[in-house]
Design a protein around this motif. Structure first.
Motif, short mmCIF file in Angstrom:
data_model
loop_
_atom_site.label_atom_id
_atom_site.label_comp_id
_atom_site.label_asym_id
_atom_site.label_seq_id
_atom_site.Cartn_x
_atom_site.Cartn_y
_atom_site.Cartn_z
N CYS A 18 0.83 -1.21 0.00
CA CYS A 18 0.00 0.00 0.00
C CYS A 18 0.86 1.26 0.00
N ILE A 19 1.92 1.27 0.83
CA ILE A 19 2.82 2.42 0.87
C ILE A 19 3.55 2.57 -0.45
N SER A 20 4.01 1.45 -1.01
CA SER A 20 4.71 1.49 -2.29
C SER A 20 3.82 2.01 -3.40
N CYS A 21 2.54 1.62 -3.37
CA CYS A 21 1.59 2.07 -4.39
C CYS A 21 1.37 3.58 -4.28
N ILE A 22 1.28 4.08 -3.06
CA ILE A 22 1.12 5.52 -2.86
C ILE A 22 2.34 6.27 -3.40
N SER A 23 3.53 5.72 -3.16
CA SER A 23 4.77 6.36 -3.61
C SER A 23 4.84 6.42 -5.13
N ILE A 24 4.54 5.31 -5.80
CA ILE A 24 4.61 5.29 -7.27
C ILE A 24 3.49 6.15 -7.87
N THR A 25 2.35 6.23 -7.18
CA THR A 25 1.27 7.10 -7.64
C THR A 25 1.71 8.56 -7.62
N LEU A 26 2.42 8.95 -6.56
CA LEU A 26 2.94 10.32 -6.48
C LEU A 26 3.95 10.58 -7.60
N GLY A 27 4.82 9.60 -7.85
CA GLY A 27 5.81 9.76 -8.91
C GLY A 27 5.18 9.93 -10.28
N LEU A 28 4.20 9.08 -10.59
CA LEU A 28 3.51 9.18 -11.87
C LEU A 28 2.71 10.48 -11.98
N SER A 29 2.09 10.89 -10.89
CA SER A 29 1.32 12.13 -10.90
C SER A 29 2.22 13.33 -11.15
N LEU A 30 3.38 13.36 -10.52
CA LEU A 30 4.33 14.45 -10.76
C LEU A 30 4.77 14.48 -12.20
N ARG A 31 5.04 13.31 -12.77
CA ARG A 31 5.45 13.25 -14.17
C ARG A 31 4.34 13.75 -15.09
N TRP A 32 3.11 13.41 -14.75
CA TRP A 32 1.95 13.86 -15.53
C TRP A 32 1.82 15.37 -15.46
N ILE A 33 1.94 15.94 -14.26
CA ILE A 33 1.78 17.38 -14.07
C ILE A 33 2.92 18.16 -14.73
N LEU A 34 4.13 17.67 -14.55
CA LEU A 34 5.30 18.39 -15.07
C LEU A 34 5.38 18.37 -16.59
N ASN A 35 4.92 17.29 -17.22
CA ASN A 35 5.07 17.15 -18.67
C ASN A 35 3.77 17.33 -19.45
N HIS A 36 2.65 17.49 -18.74
CA HIS A 36 1.36 17.84 -19.36
C HIS A 36 0.84 16.74 -20.30
N TYR A 37 1.15 15.50 -20.01
CA TYR A 37 0.53 14.39 -20.73
C TYR A 37 0.53 13.16 -19.84
N PHE A 38 -0.41 12.27 -20.08
CA PHE A 38 -0.51 11.07 -19.28
C PHE A 38 0.73 10.21 -19.51
N PRO B 167 3.15 13.19 -32.96
CA PRO B 167 1.76 13.54 -33.34
C PRO B 167 0.76 12.41 -33.13
N ALA B 168 1.15 11.17 -33.44
CA ALA B 168 0.20 10.06 -33.34
C ALA B 168 -0.25 9.80 -31.91
N LEU B 169 0.55 10.23 -30.93
CA LEU B 169 0.21 9.98 -29.53
C LEU B 169 -0.56 11.13 -28.89
N LYS B 170 -0.73 12.22 -29.62
CA LYS B 170 -1.45 13.36 -29.07
C LYS B 170 -2.96 13.13 -29.24
N SER B 171 -3.47 12.24 -28.43
CA SER B 171 -4.87 11.85 -28.53
C SER B 171 -5.35 11.39 -27.17
N ASN B 172 -6.63 11.60 -26.89
CA ASN B 172 -7.22 11.11 -25.64
C ASN B 172 -7.24 9.58 -25.59
N TRP B 173 -7.11 8.95 -26.78
CA TRP B 173 -7.10 7.50 -26.82
C TRP B 173 -5.83 6.93 -26.19
N LEU B 174 -4.78 7.75 -26.07
CA LEU B 174 -3.55 7.29 -25.42
C LEU B 174 -3.85 6.80 -24.01
N MET B 175 -4.57 7.62 -23.26
CA MET B 175 -4.90 7.25 -21.88
C MET B 175 -5.81 6.03 -21.85
#
Length: 290
Positions: free
Chosen positions: A47-67, A130-138
């Motif tokens: 559970c702790i590990s999952c929270i940690s990796i969730t924070l890491g992925l969320s930061l990457r999402w916020i910093l780079n503006h894509y999923f 360009p091919a990855l700039k789509s909502n279908w990526l997520m």
């Protein structure tokens, strides 16, 4: 100076270290099943590990503006997150610590491989092609990876079933004498049934992911199906688990035969997920091995 990127890396590395602890706790619990504290330690650590990796992925999402699913590094991180999240839910619902025992080593491997073996250049975030700039990526990629994680947990339980049963003589659906004590018979039946239930959950997700990918492919490339290596192996993966479920539902197979099919499915998933990308060819090679 500590930056957000450093914090992101710290979250990923912390998740790996905690996954190592949870793996040790689960496997020691397998050896000494009466020690329930180890099982709780393993579950709490995940559970702790999952929270940690969730924070890491969320930061990457916020910093780079894509999923964060555009390259191999991000994909492995998301796969690790999927393993942990699914394990937490399944173990809570089914109350079976063997799920953690088979899942945590793979999580530790994917986190370790992504953090310590991939070149630094592959870990850096790059602008989306360009091919990855789509909502279908997520939608497409996330569903596929979640389905892979779910199916692999089910397959790993089948592999554990084969390992345990290989040391004993067990006959399913026959009148032969089972040369095994009752607790071991119950353990194998439990592993067999849980594996079947988890694979039954992952298969519809795989189907939905393939359908979403076909729709996205038609928008991006003008064709629903191109027989790209990734698409071909996705179809092989789907057929493998369709055969497994067909055998279980219509022929009432239990025991070793469907477990062997699930073991084959585990190999096929890894070929589909990683193997074809090492070729460096095809429409799905963006940001992977080239």
């Amino acid at each position: 100076m500590l930056t957000w990127i450093h914090i992101e890396n710290l979250c990923v590395n912390t998740s790996f270290l905690i996954s190592l602890i949870s793996t040790l706790a689960y496997w020691i619990h397998v050896i000494f099943p009466k020690n329930t504290k180890l099982a709780r330690l393993g579950y709490f650590s995940v559970c702790i590990s999952c929270i940690s990796i969730t924070l890491g992925l969320s930061l990457r999402w916020i910093l780079n503006h894509y999923f964060p699913l555009s390259n191999l590094y991000e994909s492995l991180l998301f796969l690790s997150w999927a393993f942990m999240t699914i394990q937490i839910i399944l173990e809570y619902k089914l109350n079976n610590t063997f799920i953690g025992a088979v899942s945590t080593p793979v999580t530790m491997f994917t986190l370790g491989y992504s953090s310590f073996f991939l070149p630094i250049e592959m870990q850096k975030a790059e602008p989306l092609v360009p091919a990855l700039k789509s909502n279908w990526l997520m939608m497409h990629v996330s569903i596929m990876i979640v389905s892979y994680a779910t199916l692999m947990i089910g397959c790993l339980l089948s592999i554990m079933f084969l390992i345990i049963s290989s040391k004993n003589i067990v006959s399913f659906n026959t009148n032969e004498t089972k040369q095994m004590n009752t607790p071991n018979i119950n353990l194998l039946n439990n592993l067999d049934n849980i594996s079947y239930r988890i694979i039954s959950l992952g298969f519809p997700l795989l189907t939905l992911g393939i359908i979403a990918g076909a729709i996205w492919a038609n928008e991006a490339w003008g064709s629903y199906w191109s027989w790209d290596p990734k698409e071909t192996w996705a179809l092989i993966t789907w057929l493998t688990f369709a055969i497994y479920l067909h055998a279980r539902i219509n022929q009432s197979w239990e025991g070793k035969k469907p477990a062997i099919i699930a073991t084959l499915g585990f190999i096929v998933i890894w070929i589909c997920y990683l193997g074809v990308n090492f070729i460096g060819k095809g429409l799905h090679s963006y940001g992977w091995i080239s």
